[in-house]
Design a protein around this motif. Structure first.
Motif, PDB file in Angstrom:
ATOM      1  N   ILE A 104    -116.762 -50.637 -17.307  1.00  0.00           N
ATOM      2  CA  ILE A 104    -116.765 -50.343 -18.748  1.00  0.00           C
ATOM      3  C   ILE A 104    -115.403 -50.666 -19.352  1.00  0.00           C
ATOM      4  O   ILE A 104    -114.369 -50.215 -18.865  1.00  0.00           O
ATOM      5  N   ASP A 105    -115.413 -51.462 -20.417  1.00  0.00           N
ATOM      6  CA  ASP A 105    -114.175 -51.772 -21.129  1.00  0.00           C
ATOM      7  C   ASP A 105    -113.838 -50.643 -22.099  1.00  0.00           C
ATOM      8  O   ASP A 105    -112.745 -50.114 -22.092  1.00  0.00           O
ATOM      9  N   VAL A 107    -115.958 -47.535 -24.993  1.00  0.00           N
ATOM     10  CA  VAL A 107    -117.160 -46.935 -25.590  1.00  0.00           C
ATOM     11  C   VAL A 107    -116.804 -46.554 -27.020  1.00  0.00           C
ATOM     12  O   VAL A 107    -115.738 -46.003 -27.280  1.00  0.00           O
ATOM     13  N   THR A 108    -117.725 -46.865 -27.947  1.00  0.00           N
ATOM     14  CA  THR A 108    -117.516 -46.505 -29.346  1.00  0.00           C
ATOM     15  C   THR A 108    -118.638 -45.568 -29.770  1.00  0.00           C
ATOM     16  O   THR A 108    -119.817 -45.890 -29.591  1.00  0.00           O
ATOM     17  N   VAL A 116    -121.982 -47.178 -28.319  1.00  0.00           N
ATOM     18  CA  VAL A 116    -121.949 -48.558 -27.861  1.00  0.00           C
ATOM     19  C   VAL A 116    -121.046 -48.627 -26.637  1.00  0.00           C
ATOM     20  O   VAL A 116    -119.851 -48.323 -26.715  1.00  0.00           O
ATOM     21  N   PHE A 117    -121.651 -49.007 -25.503  1.00  0.00           N
ATOM     22  CA  PHE A 117    -120.898 -49.199 -24.268  1.00  0.00           C
ATOM     23  C   PHE A 117    -120.588 -50.687 -24.148  1.00  0.00           C
ATOM     24  O   PHE A 117    -121.494 -51.508 -24.073  1.00  0.00           O
ATOM     25  N   MET A 118    -119.299 -51.036 -24.147  1.00  0.00           N
ATOM     26  CA  MET A 118    -118.881 -52.431 -24.017  1.00  0.00           C
ATOM     27  C   MET A 118    -118.408 -52.637 -22.576  1.00  0.00           C
ATOM     28  O   MET A 118    -117.459 -52.003 -22.126  1.00  0.00           O
ATOM     29  N   PHE A 119    -119.116 -53.527 -21.858  1.00  0.00           N
ATOM     30  CA  PHE A 119    -118.767 -53.817 -20.480  1.00  0.00           C
ATOM     31  C   PHE A 119    -117.637 -54.839 -20.424  1.00  0.00           C
ATOM     32  O   PHE A 119    -117.387 -55.577 -21.382  1.00  0.00           O
ATOM     33  N   LYS A 123    -120.789 -57.874 -22.334  1.00  0.00           N
ATOM     34  CA  LYS A 123    -122.115 -57.389 -22.694  1.00  0.00           C
ATOM     35  C   LYS A 123    -121.983 -55.961 -23.233  1.00  0.00           C
ATOM     36  O   LYS A 123    -121.027 -55.273 -22.945  1.00  0.00           O
ATOM     37  N   GLU A 124    -122.985 -55.574 -24.030  1.00  0.00           N
ATOM     38  CA  GLU A 124    -122.939 -54.221 -24.562  1.00  0.00           C
ATOM     39  C   GLU A 124    -124.315 -53.581 -24.539  1.00  0.00           C
ATOM     40  O   GLU A 124    -125.333 -54.263 -24.572  1.00  0.00           O
ATOM     41  N   VAL A 126    -126.368 -50.389 -26.508  1.00  0.00           N
ATOM     42  CA  VAL A 126    -126.333 -49.449 -27.628  1.00  0.00           C
ATOM     43  C   VAL A 126    -127.392 -48.394 -27.358  1.00  0.00           C
ATOM     44  O   VAL A 126    -128.540 -48.701 -27.020  1.00  0.00           O
TER      45      VAL A 126
END
Length: 129
Positions: A104-105, A107-108, A116-119, A123-124, A126
Motif C-alpha cells: 500500500i502506498d 489511503v485516502t 481509496v487504497f492506492m497500491f 492500482k487503486e 475504492v
C-alpha cells in the motif's frame, strides 16, 4: 496467465516484419520515381498510401510494445507481492505491518465515506465505510 507475453511477442514480430516490407515498398516507390519509370501522380498516390500504412503499423506496434512492457512490469509486481505473501504465516491472516507497507502506498478517506487504497503499483481500490 496475466503476465504471459508470448502472444504479444508474436504480434510484435509480425508487425515488425510488415513494417520492414512497407519500408522496402516505400524505397522501391522512391527509386521508381527517381528513375522516371512510373507516372508521377501514380507515385505520389502510392507513396501517400504507403506512408499512411507505415504510420498505422508503427502506431499498432507502439501500442503492443507498451502493453507488453506493462505486462512485464505487472509480472514483477505480482512476483514481489507473491514473495511478500510467502513470507506471511499460514492463514488465518491478521494485519501484517510488513505486508501493508510492502503493497500500500497510501489511503485516502473522503468525507462521503469513500476510502481509496492506492497500491504501490499504481492500482487503486475504492470502497465505502
Amino acid at each position: 496467465m496475466l503476465t504471459d507475453t508470448d502472444f504479444i511477442e508474436e504480434d510484435i514480430r509480425a508487425l515488425e516484419e510488415e513494417l520492414t516490407t512497407v519500408t522496402g515498398m516505400l524505397r522501391l516507390c522512391i527509386a521508381e520515381n527517381a528513375a522516371n519509370t512510373v507516372i508521377e501522380e501514380t507515385c505520389r498516390t502510392t507513396h501517400a498510401e504507403l506512408c499512411s500504412r507505415f504510420e498505422e503499423i508503427k502506431a499498432k506496434l507502439a501500442a503492443l510494445q507498451k502493453q507488453r512492457d506493462k505486462m512485464k512490469a505487472d509480472a514483477i509486481t505480482i512476483g514481489d507481492m507473491m514473495f511478500e505473501l510467502g513470507e506471511l504465516a499460514p492463514l488465518p491472516v491478521v494485519f501484517d505491518k510488513k505486508l501493508w507497507h510492502g503493497t500500500i502506498d497510501h489511503v485516502t478517506v473522503h468525507a462521503d465515506e469513500r476510502v481509496v487504497f492506492m497500491f504501490k503499483d499504481g492500482k487503486e481500490i475504492v470502497t465505502r465505510l
